[in-house]
Design a protein around this motif. Structure first.
Motif, PDB file in Angstrom:
ATOM      1  N   ALA A   3       0.706  -1.093   0.080  1.00  0.00           N
ATOM      2  CA  ALA A   3      -0.030   0.150  -0.027  1.00  0.00           C
ATOM      3  C   ALA A   3       0.898   1.205  -0.004  1.00  0.00           C
ATOM      4  CB  ALA A   3      -0.979  -0.014   1.207  1.00  0.00           C
ATOM      5  N   PRO A   4       0.508   2.236  -0.672  1.00  0.00           N
ATOM      6  CA  PRO A   4       1.369   3.636  -0.895  1.00  0.00           C
ATOM      7  C   PRO A   4       1.113   4.017   0.769  1.00  0.00           C
ATOM      8  CG  PRO A   4      -0.972   3.869  -1.846  1.00  0.00           C
ATOM      9  CD  PRO A   4      -0.771   2.425  -1.447  1.00  0.00           C
ATOM     10  N   ALA A   5       2.445   4.777   0.689  1.00  0.00           N
ATOM     11  CA  ALA A   5       2.615   5.467   2.190  1.00  0.00           C
ATOM     12  C   ALA A   5       1.841   6.646   2.249  1.00  0.00           C
ATOM     13  CB  ALA A   5       4.128   5.862   2.395  1.00  0.00           C
ATOM     14  N   THR A   6       1.170   6.756   3.334  1.00  0.00           N
ATOM     15  CA  THR A   6       0.217   8.116   3.540  1.00  0.00           C
ATOM     16  C   THR A   6       1.244   9.434   3.740  1.00  0.00           C
ATOM     17  OG1 THR A   6      -0.029   7.414   5.848  1.00  0.00           O
ATOM     18  CG2 THR A   6      -1.663   6.659   4.513  1.00  0.00           C
ATOM     19  N   ARG A   7       0.701  10.562   3.355  1.00  0.00           N
ATOM     20  CA  ARG A   7       1.450  11.665   3.920  1.00  0.00           C
ATOM     21  C   ARG A   7       1.153  11.999   5.053  1.00  0.00           C
ATOM     22  NH1 ARG A   7       0.475  17.040  -0.150  1.00  0.00           N
ATOM     23  NH2 ARG A   7       1.834  15.635  -1.557  1.00  0.00           N
ATOM     24  N   GLN A   8       2.323  12.582   5.750  1.00  0.00           N
ATOM     25  CA  GLN A   8       2.187  12.818   7.044  1.00  0.00           C
ATOM     26  C   GLN A   8       1.812  14.198   7.240  1.00  0.00           C
ATOM     27  OE1 GLN A   8       5.750  12.336   9.054  1.00  0.00           O
ATOM     28  NE2 GLN A   8       4.947  12.551  11.217  1.00  0.00           N
ATOM     29  N   GLN A   9       0.723  14.498   7.907  1.00  0.00           N
ATOM     30  CA  GLN A   9       0.137  15.900   8.163  1.00  0.00           C
ATOM     31  C   GLN A   9       0.723  16.502   9.370  1.00  0.00           C
ATOM     32  OE1 GLN A   9      -2.500  17.166   6.165  1.00  0.00           O
ATOM     33  NE2 GLN A   9      -2.120  15.141   5.064  1.00  0.00           N
ATOM     34  N   TYR A  10       1.072  17.962   8.991  1.00  0.00           N
ATOM     35  CA  TYR A  10       1.664  18.866   9.800  1.00  0.00           C
ATOM     36  C   TYR A  10       0.787  19.856  10.224  1.00  0.00           C
ATOM     37  CZ  TYR A  10       5.971  16.340   8.685  1.00  0.00           C
ATOM     38  OH  TYR A  10       6.926  15.511   8.259  1.00  0.00           O
ATOM     39  N   GLY A  11       0.879  20.652  11.507  1.00  0.00           N
ATOM     40  CA  GLY A  11      -0.033  21.789  11.965  1.00  0.00           C
ATOM     41  C   GLY A  11       0.886  22.831  11.861  1.00  0.00           C
ATOM     42  N   PHE A  12       0.453  23.944  12.342  1.00  0.00           N
ATOM     43  CA  PHE A  12       1.223  25.229  12.161  1.00  0.00           C
ATOM     44  C   PHE A  12       2.210  25.245  13.371  1.00  0.00           C
ATOM     45  CE2 PHE A  12      -2.764  26.452   9.939  1.00  0.00           C
ATOM     46  CZ  PHE A  12      -2.034  26.950   8.758  1.00  0.00           C
ATOM     47  N   THR A  13       3.252  25.879  13.019  1.00  0.00           N
ATOM     48  CA  THR A  13       4.185  26.253  14.105  1.00  0.00           C
ATOM     49  C   THR A  13       3.791  27.451  15.016  1.00  0.00           C
ATOM     50  OG1 THR A  13       5.846  27.427  12.650  1.00  0.00           O
ATOM     51  CG2 THR A  13       5.876  24.945  12.694  1.00  0.00           C
ATOM     52  N   LEU A  18       2.087  33.358  15.147  1.00  0.00           N
ATOM     53  CA  LEU A  18       2.769  34.652  15.882  1.00  0.00           C
ATOM     54  C   LEU A  18       2.522  35.563  14.617  1.00  0.00           C
ATOM     55  CD1 LEU A  18       5.263  33.678  18.437  1.00  0.00           C
ATOM     56  CD2 LEU A  18       2.836  34.410  18.854  1.00  0.00           C
ATOM     57  N   VAL A  19       3.366  35.119  13.685  1.00  0.00           N
ATOM     58  CA  VAL A  19       3.395  35.981  12.328  1.00  0.00           C
ATOM     59  C   VAL A  19       2.012  36.315  11.664  1.00  0.00           C
ATOM     60  CG1 VAL A  19       4.317  35.955   9.935  1.00  0.00           C
ATOM     61  CG2 VAL A  19       5.829  35.225  11.617  1.00  0.00           C
ATOM     62  N   MET A  21      -0.795  36.390  13.292  1.00  0.00           N
ATOM     63  CA  MET A  21      -1.458  37.223  14.333  1.00  0.00           C
ATOM     64  C   MET A  21      -0.949  38.641  14.096  1.00  0.00           C
ATOM     65  SD  MET A  21      -1.761  34.991  17.660  1.00  0.00           S
ATOM     66  CE  MET A  21      -2.249  36.271  18.664  1.00  0.00           C
ATOM     67  N   ALA A  22       0.334  38.904  14.050  1.00  0.00           N
ATOM     68  CA  ALA A  22       1.036  40.166  13.824  1.00  0.00           C
ATOM     69  C   ALA A  22       0.452  40.833  12.398  1.00  0.00           C
ATOM     70  CB  ALA A  22       2.624  40.079  13.707  1.00  0.00           C
ATOM     71  N   ILE A  23       0.357  39.947  11.515  1.00  0.00           N
ATOM     72  CA  ILE A  23       0.049  40.327  10.282  1.00  0.00           C
ATOM     73  C   ILE A  23      -1.802  40.905  10.405  1.00  0.00           C
ATOM     74  CG2 ILE A  23      -0.666  39.809   7.771  1.00  0.00           C
ATOM     75  CD1 ILE A  23       1.346  38.073   7.851  1.00  0.00           C
ATOM     76  N   PHE A  24      -2.423  40.051  10.866  1.00  0.00           N
ATOM     77  CA  PHE A  24      -3.737  40.624  11.161  1.00  0.00           C
ATOM     78  C   PHE A  24      -3.719  41.808  12.182  1.00  0.00           C
ATOM     79  CE2 PHE A  24      -4.825  36.076   9.987  1.00  0.00           C
ATOM     80  CZ  PHE A  24      -5.857  36.578   8.592  1.00  0.00           C
ATOM     81  N   THR A  25      -2.987  41.873  13.029  1.00  0.00           N
ATOM     82  CA  THR A  25      -3.018  43.237  14.027  1.00  0.00           C
ATOM     83  C   THR A  25      -2.566  44.130  13.330  1.00  0.00           C
ATOM     84  OG1 THR A  25      -2.528  41.842  15.781  1.00  0.00           O
ATOM     85  CG2 THR A  25      -2.027  44.016  16.086  1.00  0.00           C
ATOM     86  N   ILE A  26      -1.690  44.307  12.251  1.00  0.00           N
ATOM     87  CA  ILE A  26      -1.343  45.322  11.736  1.00  0.00           C
ATOM     88  C   ILE A  26      -2.449  45.852  10.580  1.00  0.00           C
ATOM     89  CG2 ILE A  26       0.346  46.273   9.629  1.00  0.00           C
ATOM     90  CD1 ILE A  26       2.462  44.495  11.126  1.00  0.00           C
ATOM     91  N   ILE A  27      -3.018  44.640   9.984  1.00  0.00           N
ATOM     92  CA  ILE A  27      -4.286  45.026   8.984  1.00  0.00           C
ATOM     93  C   ILE A  27      -5.370  45.789   9.988  1.00  0.00           C
ATOM     94  CG2 ILE A  27      -5.765  44.061   7.462  1.00  0.00           C
ATOM     95  CD1 ILE A  27      -3.874  42.146   6.922  1.00  0.00           C
ATOM     96  N   GLY A  28      -5.636  45.183  11.154  1.00  0.00           N
ATOM     97  CA  GLY A  28      -6.616  45.732  11.916  1.00  0.00           C
ATOM     98  C   GLY A  28      -6.446  47.114  12.161  1.00  0.00           C
TER      99      GLY A  28
END
Length: 210
Positions: A3-13, A18-19, A21-28
């Protein structure tokens, strides 16, 4: 086949979050600044427009009154005043110049009201307000106090001058600064110095002038 290997799923670091959130804060913050600027600009425009409307109403009121001046004497505190028009410094207890006269054309439909179509009016400055003084009757008894309507605020100065010689029509500096006579002048000049609009001068030729 295997069977083909399943792709490993990663979350946000944490750094990515933080980056973001900073962008959204600047836009706000930028959006809030733009919105506040628009609101303040709109408020300033509305206030300016309201003051302009007040100025237009005041000038139209003065124009109507002055162009309907009639050479009519009045009685003050049961005593007749010989002058048909009085203007200049300290008239009507003004902080600057003042002017008082009688005008015709005060609407009284079918003479239903207990008064004539004549009205004694005056203009003065008090506490940086351009005030119009008037009453229901031309001749008033002892103790009478005129009604007062504020036409403009933030007025720094109010000056009147009078033309009695046609040769000086184009020379405002030669107009009289005070007037108290039994006949009307040829023309009246009104100058208003406003904190908002600066100096405004209007000249009115009188049909009943001498």
């Amino acid at each position: 086949m295997s069977a083909p290997a399943t792709r490993q799923q990663y979350g946000f670091t944490l750094i990515e979050i933080l980056v973001a959130m900073a962008i959204f804060t600047i836009i706000g913050l930028a959006s809030t600044g733009v919105l506040n600027s628009v609101i303040n600009s709109d408020q300033l425009s509305s206030e300016r427009f309201a003051k302009l409307e007040s100025l237009q109403r005041a000038m139209l009121t003065m124009e109507r009154d002055i162009l309907q001046i009639v050479p009519r004497t009045v009685r003050v505190n049961s005593e007749f005043v010989s002058a048909v028009l009085t203007g200049g410094e300290d008239v009507l207890e003004s902080d600057a110049d003042g002017i008082s006269f009688v005008r015709i054309g005060w609407y009284n439909p079918q003479m239903l009201l207990p008064r004539s179509t004549l009205q004694a009016v005056g203009y003065r400055i008090q506490e940086e307000q351009l005030q119009r003084l008037y009453g229901n009757y031309v001749d008033n008894v002892i103790g009478y106090e005129p009604k007062i309507k504020t036409l403009l605020t933030d007025v720094e100065d109010f000056r009147v001058s009078f033309l009695t010689d046609r040769e000086h029509l184009e020379e405002p500096e030669k107009w009289q600064e005070s007037y108290s006579e039994k006949a009307l002048p040829l023309a009246i000049s009104i100058t208003i110095v406003s904190k908002t609009f600066g100096e405004i001068r209007r000249e009115f030729m009188l049909a009943n002038g001498q």
